[in-house]
Design an enzyme around this catalytic site. Structure first.
Site, PDB file in Angstrom:
ATOM      1  N   HIS A   1       0.822  -1.217   0.000  1.00 31.58           N
ATOM      2  CA  HIS A   1       0.000   0.000   0.000  1.00 31.58           C
ATOM      3  C   HIS A   1       0.856   1.267   0.000  1.00 31.58           C
ATOM      4  CE1 HIS A   1      -3.412  -2.640   1.019  1.00 31.58           C
ATOM      5  NE2 HIS A   1      -2.608  -3.182   1.919  1.00 31.58           N
TER       6      HIS A   1
ATOM      7  N   SER B   1      15.614  20.456 -17.183  1.00 32.13           N
ATOM      8  CA  SER B   1      14.447  21.312 -17.365  1.00 32.13           C
ATOM      9  C   SER B   1      14.833  22.518 -18.206  1.00 32.13           C
ATOM     10  CB  SER B   1      13.918  21.773 -16.006  1.00 32.13           C
ATOM     11  OG  SER B   1      13.025  22.863 -16.145  1.00 32.13           O
TER      12      SER B   1
ATOM     13  N   LYS C   1      17.163  20.724 -12.032  1.00 33.39           N
ATOM     14  CA  LYS C   1      16.419  19.493 -12.257  1.00 33.39           C
ATOM     15  C   LYS C   1      17.252  18.424 -12.969  1.00 33.39           C
ATOM     16  CE  LYS C   1      12.734  18.827 -11.427  1.00 33.39           C
ATOM     17  NZ  LYS C   1      11.534  19.158 -12.228  1.00 33.39           N
TER      18      LYS C   1
ATOM     19  N   GLU D   1      10.143   7.631 -17.073  1.00 32.45           N
ATOM     20  CA  GLU D   1       8.805   8.156 -17.335  1.00 32.45           C
ATOM     21  C   GLU D   1       8.312   7.738 -18.716  1.00 32.45           C
ATOM     22  OE1 GLU D   1       9.136  12.141 -14.519  1.00 32.45           O
ATOM     23  OE2 GLU D   1       9.381  12.326 -16.689  1.00 32.45           O
TER      24      GLU D   1
END
Length: 463
Positions: free
Chosen positions: A157, A278, A284, A291
């Site tokens: 969970h 970025s 970043k 992804e």
């Protein structure tokens, strides 16, 4: 030029709009090697049974080899009016050999031809996927020795649950990809049946030898029913399902490592070669490879749905709808191969942030279940022990300390029979060492599984 597929029954030329609408050469050209290979095997069989002469076979074989080389070199122009790769190759053959080239299509149809070509292509693609899966298994396995002493929190969970050895985590993915490889092998077995010789739908009255053709192309056997073969795309749907399952596993792994790479988790440092920046935020380091892996998995699963919908209402046997099977098929293989090619180096080159993991390892009471089972071993009913440990954890939470830092008096206030030996199972390291069941994170069990997989993969590599 009129399409060679149009016989003398037609009194009008094909509308150019239909030529553009019906063409498949824009995507099935990648079948050219398999079409030429199948055509050579077919021609050799025609020669064996006496439908063409041995000299004609040699002419056809040599011309097809030349045509293949031209396509490989990019020297063959593709034209919509020739529809597909099969007609392009056959027309090129006829231009070279005249009537001898026209004999190649004896006792076959584009229906069995495209089915055979696609089976050959899928078989090769499945072999490539299997090799990439094996490399990814090796990548996870290669981490096990160096990371053997590292303990990670396992989650259920998305909440901390129990401690596990890092190699136990790596082996979880070795197991997942092993099942994927089993599915690939099982799928390949059903792919590996030869369609050549069923012709359009009913077979042929000509004395062909389908066993010879199947053997020449490395198939296990010829297919058994011409009606079924002409319409069958089960092998594509099954391949797409296998690829979807692989993509599902890769997507889950990507999601997990995306989380692990955040400041909030800070479990892993990803190789910067597989990250991007970025356009506006200079600090970043984004996990774009992961992804995209997560995102591209949706395409693979969508392609499976496309193939299933494509065939769901088709009557026996061949229908032109089946031309549309190749774009989703090719895309699924291309996508999964690209995902796997990037996954293995990412696994090998990423680094666990051991200090950060260790600093927070005792957060979340990962040893609570081990404490409960320690009580069970001393005769306490499971439900009683479960409730009791919950109360002890509640007290540790109120003091903001791990279980191992509670004084013995706290334990004894809940269960007087508890003695100092309880501390032998408290703390993540002690909890890990307390495991003993087969398949668990017990160090000796994990060691045995690592050795089992090292042997299995080394044996497979030698085969």
């Amino acid at each position: 030029m009129a399409s060679p597929s149009r016989s003398g029954v037609f009194a009008a030329d094909t509308d150019q709009r239909l030529e553009a609408y019906a063409e498949s050469i824009s995507f099935d050209s990648r079948l050219y090697r398999h079409d030429i290979r199948g055509s050579i095997a077919h021609a050799e069989m025609l020669s064996t049974v006496g439908l063409i002469s041995s000299q004609e076979f040699q002419q056809i074989r040599d011309a097809l080899t030349e045509i293949g080389a031209e396509i490989e070199a990019g020297k063959m122009p593709f034209r919509f009016e020739l529809e597909d790769i099969h007609m392009h190759i056959e027309q090129a053959l006829i231009e070279r050999l005249g009537d001898v080239g026209r004999k190649l299509h004896t006792a076959r149809s584009r229906n069995d031809q495209v089915s055979t070509d696609t089976r050959l292509w899928v078989r090769d693609a499945l072999d490539r996927v299997d090799a990439l899966l094996a490399d990814l298994q090796r990548a996870f396995l290669s981490r096990c020795e160096a990371d053997f002493d590292c303990i990670l929190p396992a989650y259920t969970h998305l909440q901390r649950a129990q401690p596990v050895l890092a190699p136990h985590y790596w082996l979880a993915y070795v197991e997942k990809f092993a099942r994927d490889r089993e599915r690939v092998a099982d799928c390949r077995r059903r792919v590996n049946q030869c369609s050549l010789g069923v012709a359009a739908v009913a077979g042929t009255t000509l004395p062909i030898d389908r066993d010879q053709t199947a053997a020449a192309l490395g198939f296990d056997s010829p297919t058994a029913n011409s009606l079924d073969t002409s319409s069958d795309r089960d092998f594509l749907i099954e391949s797409a399902f296998v690829l979807s399952t692989i993509a599902l596993h890769l997507s889950g792994w990507a999601e997990e490592w995306i989380l692990w790479s955040t400041v909030e988790f800070d479990f892993i440092r990803l190789p910067q070669a597989f990250c991007t920046g970025s356009s506006i935020m200079p600090q970043k380091i984004n996990p774009d490879t992961l992804e995209l892996t997560r995102g591209k998995s949706a395409r693979v699963m969508g392609n499976l749905q496309t193939l299933m919908l494509l065939v769901k209402n088709l009557p026996l046997a061949y229908n032109r709808d089946l031309q549309e099977d190749k774009p989703p098929l090719f895309d699924s293989f291309d996508t999964v191969e690209a995902m796997l090619e990037l996954a293995a180096p990412m696994v090998r080159e990423s680094e666990l942030n051991r200090e950060k993991i260790a600093d927070r390892l005792e957060k979340g009471y990962l040893d609570a279940t081990t404490l409960m089972e320690w009580m069970i071993r001393r005769g306490m009913p499971q439900r009683t022990a479960h409730h009791l440990v919950g109360a002890i954890v509640g007290e540790a939470m109120s003091r903001d300390v791990p279980l191992a830092d509670l004084p013995i008096e706290v334990f004894q206030s809940h269960a007087p029979e508890i003695d100092d030996s309880v501390y032998d199972v408290l703390g993540s390291r002690n909890a890990v060492d307390a495991f003993c069941s087969y398949g668990s994170t017990a160090p000796d069990q994990v060691r045995a599984q690592v050795e089992r997989w090292q042997t299995a993969i080394a044996t497979a590599d030698e085969a």
